[in-house]
Design a protein around this motif. Structure first.
Motif, PDB file in Angstrom:
ATOM      1  N   ARG A  49      13.703  -1.677 -44.835  1.00 55.72           N
ATOM      2  CA  ARG A  49      13.228  -1.957 -46.186  1.00 55.72           C
ATOM      3  C   ARG A  49      14.129  -3.020 -46.792  1.00 55.72           C
ATOM      4  NH1 ARG A  49      17.362  -0.859 -48.414  1.00 55.72           N
ATOM      5  NH2 ARG A  49      16.491  -1.777 -50.330  1.00 55.72           N
ATOM      6  N   ARG A  87       3.032  -4.279 -46.195  1.00 61.19           N
ATOM      7  CA  ARG A  87       3.472  -4.066 -47.589  1.00 61.19           C
ATOM      8  C   ARG A  87       3.155  -5.347 -48.366  1.00 61.19           C
ATOM      9  NH1 ARG A  87       9.329  -1.613 -48.464  1.00 61.19           N
ATOM     10  NH2 ARG A  87       8.359  -0.994 -50.450  1.00 61.19           N
ATOM     11  N   CYS A 159      18.324  -0.062 -57.423  1.00 60.36           N
ATOM     12  CA  CYS A 159      17.814   0.072 -56.068  1.00 60.36           C
ATOM     13  C   CYS A 159      18.910  -0.293 -55.072  1.00 60.36           C
ATOM     14  CB  CYS A 159      16.573  -0.817 -55.896  1.00 60.36           C
ATOM     15  SG  CYS A 159      15.648  -0.470 -54.404  1.00 60.36           S
ATOM     16  N   GLN A 198      16.772   4.578 -53.374  1.00 61.44           N
ATOM     17  CA  GLN A 198      17.515   3.557 -52.632  1.00 61.44           C
ATOM     18  C   GLN A 198      18.913   3.334 -53.224  1.00 61.44           C
ATOM     19  OE1 GLN A 198      14.318   3.295 -53.543  1.00 61.44           O
ATOM     20  NE2 GLN A 198      13.136   1.898 -52.268  1.00 61.44           N
ATOM     21  N   GLY A 236      18.213  -7.250 -57.092  1.00 57.85           N
ATOM     22  CA  GLY A 236      17.520  -8.059 -56.089  1.00 57.85           C
ATOM     23  C   GLY A 236      16.145  -8.443 -56.589  1.00 57.85           C
ATOM     24  N   ASP A 238      11.790  -8.990 -55.014  1.00 57.63           N
ATOM     25  CA  ASP A 238      10.818  -8.988 -53.926  1.00 57.63           C
ATOM     26  C   ASP A 238       9.904 -10.198 -53.978  1.00 57.63           C
ATOM     27  OD1 ASP A 238      11.613  -6.020 -54.486  1.00 57.63           O
ATOM     28  OD2 ASP A 238      10.872  -6.092 -52.410  1.00 57.63           O
ATOM     29  N   ASN A 248      10.451  -6.702 -58.725  1.00 52.70           N
ATOM     30  CA  ASN A 248      11.520  -5.977 -58.064  1.00 52.70           C
ATOM     31  C   ASN A 248      11.237  -4.491 -58.189  1.00 52.70           C
ATOM     32  OD1 ASN A 248      14.070  -6.116 -56.600  1.00 52.70           O
ATOM     33  ND2 ASN A 248      14.977  -5.123 -58.394  1.00 52.70           N
ATOM     34  N   LYS A 249      12.093  -3.668 -57.568  1.00 49.30           N
ATOM     35  CA  LYS A 249      11.907  -2.231 -57.586  1.00 49.30           C
ATOM     36  C   LYS A 249      11.593  -1.712 -58.986  1.00 49.30           C
ATOM     37  CE  LYS A 249      11.886  -0.300 -54.750  1.00 49.30           C
ATOM     38  NZ  LYS A 249      10.545  -0.375 -54.140  1.00 49.30           N
TER      39      LYS A 249
HETATM   40  C1  LIG Z   1      17.274  -7.731 -51.336  1.00 47.55           C
HETATM   41  S1  LIG Z   1      16.147  -6.395 -51.268  1.00 47.55           S
HETATM   42  C2  LIG Z   1      15.040  -6.761 -52.491  1.00 47.55           C
HETATM   43  C3  LIG Z   1      14.286  -5.531 -52.970  1.00 47.55           C
HETATM   44  O1  LIG Z   1      13.623  -4.786 -51.907  1.00 47.55           O
HETATM   45  C4  LIG Z   1      13.637  -3.389 -52.278  1.00 47.55           C
HETATM   46  O2  LIG Z   1      12.387  -2.796 -52.166  1.00 47.55           O
HETATM   47  P1  LIG Z   1      12.120  -1.660 -51.025  1.00 47.55           P
HETATM   48  O3  LIG Z   1      13.347  -0.783 -50.960  1.00 47.55           O
HETATM   49  O4  LIG Z   1      10.881  -0.945 -51.520  1.00 47.55           O
HETATM   50  O5  LIG Z   1      11.872  -2.440 -49.756  1.00 47.55           O
HETATM   51  C5  LIG Z   1      14.062  -3.413 -53.707  1.00 47.55           C
HETATM   52  O6  LIG Z   1      13.000  -3.775 -54.559  1.00 47.55           O
HETATM   53  C6  LIG Z   1      15.114  -4.497 -53.660  1.00 47.55           C
HETATM   54  O7  LIG Z   1      15.585  -4.858 -54.890  1.00 47.55           O
END
Ligand SMILES: CSC[C@H]1O[C@H](OP(=O)(O)O)[C@H](O)[C@@H]1O
Length: 355
Positions: A49, A87, A159, A198, A236, A238, A248-249
């Motif tokens: 992830r 995804r 996250c 996370q 972070g 996305d 983002n999360k």
């Molecule tokens: C540098 S990771 C960016 C971003 O990805 C994570 O999402 P997920 O855990 O659902 O894959 C999260 O939004 C991070 O901030």
């Protein structure tokens, strides 16, 4: 170059070895992916992830597919389609697959397997270098705060955007690791980040690295920001749209609102693979809705050290589980990229070739 304590992904012959992030932080286990379906499942189930890592895994998944299913046009198209559907929100996935398609479609099938592994490795190396550069640029922000007053620089994140989410040092946590290496004292406030928690991965990372950190319930973030017990927020991303709106999360938007109300800086850390200049603004970013059971259950460790899920509510309970939200550019102080830090609405200045 930051060295990951355990590689988040590593090629081993014709397999891809990944760190199983659904076992963390309770167990440290790796999984060997051997097929397209293995790679697709690893992304969908969040065994891997994090936007940059998802992209790199998908790129390697194309190579696995060509090895197992043949390197003809149909096999290549099928692999790109299956991985592209895993995804929707992290644009890194689609960026990586488009890059693989550009390289592989013009080649003969006989040349594709080698080229696929080579391009997937180039994507991995590109991300690791981008993470290091984000760390350097983010360090400048932390160092400026450290120069203004004694004591640790207090950073809040959301996250996990650490090395676990990438092929290198991470994005939001890369400046933290760079500050630690530079001898600057930092303290990190880590939000648990329901429902997949996370934030526990960030706590696991930071503890292993010896970085001071404090875990908070997501809902406690507003009080810490209101009390100015934080110097800056770095998360972070996305997907970052051309105007700086950022996906983002889920929960990021709430932190951005609270940071603005407290007049505290709020930064996004993202490599070029997360920036989508063809996406005009946040309204067109797809938001992933995930399985309701992720909210109805919570994973933890029991008294004898085993881990498992506990049920919080009956399966009949109605649930809405958006995995991301959108933070508008006007709430973002700046975006830290591998090319430098720019105002959210000024990304084009760092990537003139992209606009
Ligand atoms: C540098 S990771 C960016 C971003 O990805 C994570 O999402 P997920 O855990 O659902 O894959 C999260 O939004 C991070 O901030």
């Amino acid at each position: 170059m930051f060295e990951q304590p355990i590689p988040t992904l590593r090629r081993d012959g014709d397999t891809l070895v990944i760190l199983d992030q659904t076992a963390l932080p309770f167990r440290t286990e790796t999984i060997s992916l051997r097929s397209l379906n293995d790679a697709a499942h690893a992304i969908r189930s969040m065994q891997v992830r994090g936007a940059p890592l998802i992209g790199a895994t998908a790129a390697h998944g194309v190579a696995l597919a060509l090895v197992q299913d043949g390197a003809g046009d149909q096999s290549l198209r099928h692999a790109l389609q299956v991985l592209g559907a895993t995804r929707p929100t992290a644009v890194n996935l689609h960026w990586a697959l488009a890059r693989m398609a550009r390289v592989l479609h013009p080649l003969t099938p006989a040349a594709r397997v080698h080229a696929a592994w080579a391009e997937a490795e180039a994507i991995r190396a590109d991300d690791a270098a981008s993470c290091d550069a984000i760390g350097r640029h983010g360090l400048a922000l932390i160092a400026a705060i450290a120069a203004r007053r004694p004591g640790p620089v207090r950073v809040m994140t959301h996250c996990n955007a650490g090395w676990l989410a990438t092929c290198g040092a991470g994005t939001a946590l890369a400046p933290i690791y760079a500050a630690q290496a530079a001898g600057i004292e930092v303290e990190v406030f880590v939000s648990e980040t329901r429902p997949r928690n996370q934030g526990l991965l960030s706590a696991w990372e930071l503890r292993a690295a010896g970085v001071a950190h404090t875990l908070i319930a997501d809902n406690a973030a507003g009080l810490l920001l209101m009390r100015a017990e934080v110097d800056l927020v770095i998360t972070g991303a996305d997907r970052v749209a051309a105007n700086g709106d950022t996906a983002n999360k889920v929960g990021t938007y709430l932190k951005a609102l609270a940071a603005r109300a407290a007049e505290l800086p709020f930064y996004i850390a993202a490599p070029h693979s997360t920036l989508e200049f063809s996406c005009a603004n946040g309204a067109s970013i797809p938001i992933e809705n995930r399985d309701a059971e992720e909210v109805r259950l919570i994973r933890g460790m029991n008294a004898d050290g085993g881990d498992g899920d506990l049920r919080l509510v009956p399966t009949e309970t109605q649930v809405l589980n958006p995995a991301f939200d959108i933070t508008p550019a006007n709430l973002i102080t700046g975006i830290i990229t591998e090319r430098g830090t720019a105002p959210a609405a000024g990304l084009a200045g760092l990537y003139p070739e992209a606009v």
